[in-house]
Design an enzyme around this catalytic site. Structure first.
Site, short mmCIF file in Angstrom:
data_model
loop_
_atom_site.label_atom_id
_atom_site.label_comp_id
_atom_site.label_asym_id
_atom_site.label_seq_id
_atom_site.Cartn_x
_atom_site.Cartn_y
_atom_site.Cartn_z
N TYR A 25 0.45 -0.65 0.06
CA TYR A 25 0.07 -0.12 0.13
C TYR A 25 1.19 0.85 -0.08
O TYR A 25 1.98 1.67 0.95
CB TYR A 25 -0.99 0.34 1.08
CG TYR A 25 -1.60 -1.12 1.54
CD1 TYR A 25 -2.77 -1.82 0.87
CD2 TYR A 25 -2.29 -1.66 2.52
CE1 TYR A 25 -3.36 -3.59 0.84
CE2 TYR A 25 -2.61 -2.42 3.81
CZ TYR A 25 -3.11 -3.14 2.48
OH TYR A 25 -4.59 -4.21 3.20
N CYS A 28 1.12 2.36 3.01
CA CYS A 28 1.79 1.90 4.53
C CYS A 28 3.47 2.55 4.92
O CYS A 28 4.03 2.78 4.04
CB CYS A 28 1.34 0.57 4.48
SG CYS A 28 2.92 -0.90 5.01
N PHE A 30 5.80 0.41 6.29
CA PHE A 30 6.36 -0.60 6.55
C PHE A 30 7.20 -0.88 4.81
O PHE A 30 7.73 -0.90 4.53
CB PHE A 30 5.63 -1.93 6.90
CG PHE A 30 5.20 -2.01 8.49
CD1 PHE A 30 6.06 -1.50 9.16
CD2 PHE A 30 3.99 -1.24 8.29
CE1 PHE A 30 5.75 -2.09 10.67
CE2 PHE A 30 3.52 -1.19 10.03
CZ PHE A 30 4.44 -1.39 10.99
N CYS A 31 5.89 -0.12 4.37
CA CYS A 31 5.53 -0.08 2.31
C CYS A 31 6.71 0.98 1.97
O CYS A 31 8.14 0.71 1.56
CB CYS A 31 4.93 -0.13 1.72
SG CYS A 31 3.59 -1.94 1.99
N1 LIG Z 1 5.40 -5.88 10.76
C1 LIG Z 1 5.30 -5.93 9.65
C2 LIG Z 1 3.77 -5.16 9.65
C3 LIG Z 1 3.29 -4.83 8.56
C4 LIG Z 1 1.80 -4.33 8.57
O1 LIG Z 1 1.16 -4.20 9.59
N2 LIG Z 1 1.17 -4.07 7.48
C5 LIG Z 1 -0.39 -3.69 7.51
C6 LIG Z 1 -0.07 -2.42 6.20
S1 LIG Z 1 0.83 -0.61 7.11
C7 LIG Z 1 -0.72 -4.53 6.67
O2 LIG Z 1 -1.15 -4.49 6.00
N3 LIG Z 1 -2.57 -4.64 7.27
C8 LIG Z 1 -3.12 -5.84 7.31
C9 LIG Z 1 -4.07 -5.39 6.44
O3 LIG Z 1 -3.73 -4.14 6.18
O4 LIG Z 1 -5.19 -6.39 6.22
C10 LIG Z 1 5.80 -5.67 8.71
O5 LIG Z 1 7.15 -4.35 8.91
O6 LIG Z 1 6.01 -5.29 7.93
#
Ligand SMILES: N[C@@H](CCC(=O)N[C@@H](CS)C(=O)NCC(=O)O)C(=O)O
Length: 295
Positions: A25, A28, A30-31
């Protein structure tokens, strides 16, 4: 496709044959960290913007979060978790001996249950680069520099990231502006987008308040953001351009990646105006832009 090592590694060795696709995303944090890393290291990559409602673009994956990096060198290797992706790819760039497949064995996924009984996936060694002694010495120079990078990468994930939602959804107006941006750059259908904008903004306004409590933030969440920005500037210090010295290290890239998702929003402008972070932030932007323009 040819990859070259970044200038900091000094040699330009093609380690080709690896096609990278980032599932993300755009907004986001993390991205954004992973994008900052890939751009800085001049690693060409395709981007797939995932629809946050159905997430059908990542149907192939049992891991249901983004970012996911698919690295294809004949057969695809899936890398999950932003910090694992960054550590594994950095190891791959530096290590002359190990294949990406071998490197991934060092970052095993551990399934655990959290305090609410929900299953969570944790990754071991996520801040650790799998280098031998000589490679480590060449990259960091000292043990302190290595430990410092780990400390601040962890800080970006465990603290800084939690300041974003409470700040960008702080007031109904800010929540609406944030969602307007999220819907504009994200992968939403037209009706979905309209719905997401208003319902999402309202929901996140309240969720932001819950997150504020959960992470023990001050009532005025801006103060935590300002404090974090100045804490970071202090860690970098007056005598170096970046935490990594004359070039950003993985902690610089992580902090920058997280903060960048607020660009264009009121919280970002206020952080720039009320803290000392601007010169470092601008150095990061121009360094990454210069590198990205080269590939
Ligand atoms: N620890 C992970 C956390 C990733 C994360 O929480 N990503 C969120 C988006 S910011 C996500 O995909 N959440 C699940 C969703 O949106 O359904 C990382 O560092 O990549």
């Amino acid at each position: 496709m040819n990859y070259v090592l970044a200038e900091e590694e000094e040699t330009q060795v093609p380690v080709g044959g690896l096609q990278l696709t980032l599932y993300q995303y755009k907004t986001c944090p993390f991205c954004s960290k992973v994008r900052a890393f890939l751009d800085y290291h001049q690693l060409p990559h395709d981007i797939v913007e995932v629809n946050p409602v159905m997430r059908k673009e990542i149907k192939f994956s049992t891991y249901r979060k983004v970012p996911i990096l698919l690295a294809n060198a004949g057969c695809p290797i899936q890398l999950n978790d932003s910090s694992v992706i960054i550590s594994a790819m950095k190891t791959f760039l530096i290590s002359k001996q190990k294949s990406l497949e071998e490197i991934m064995y060092y970052y095993p996924a551990i399934k655990a249950t959290d305090e609410k009984g929900k299953e969570v996936t944790e990754y071991q060694n996520r801040y650790w680069l799998m280098l031998d002694e000589q490679e480590t010495k060449q990259l960091y120079g000292s043990k302190e520099a290595q430990m410092e990078e780990i400390k601040w990468r962890r800080w970006a994930d465990d603290w800084l990231v939690h300041l974003i939602s409470p700040n960008v959804y702080r007031t109904p107006g800010e929540a609406l502006a944030s969602f307007d941006y999220i819907v504009r750059v994200g992968n939403f259908g037209p009706v979905e987008g309209l719905f997401a904008k208003y319902v999402g903004a309202a929901a996140m306004f309240f969720i932001g308040k819950r997150l504020k409590k959960r992470h023990n933030l001050q009532d005025d969440v801006r103060q935590d953001l300002y404090k974090a920005a100045d804490t970071w500037v202090k860690a970098v210090g007056k005598h170096r351009m970046f935490l990594g010295g004359s070039e950003p290290n993985l902690a610089d890239l992580a902090v920058y990646g997280v903060l960048r998702v607020m660009e264009g929003l009121k919280s970002f402008d206020e952080m720039m105006a009320n803290t000392k972070i601007k010169p470092w932030y601008q150095r990061m932007t121009s360094t990454i832009q210069e590198k990205a323009a080269l590939h």
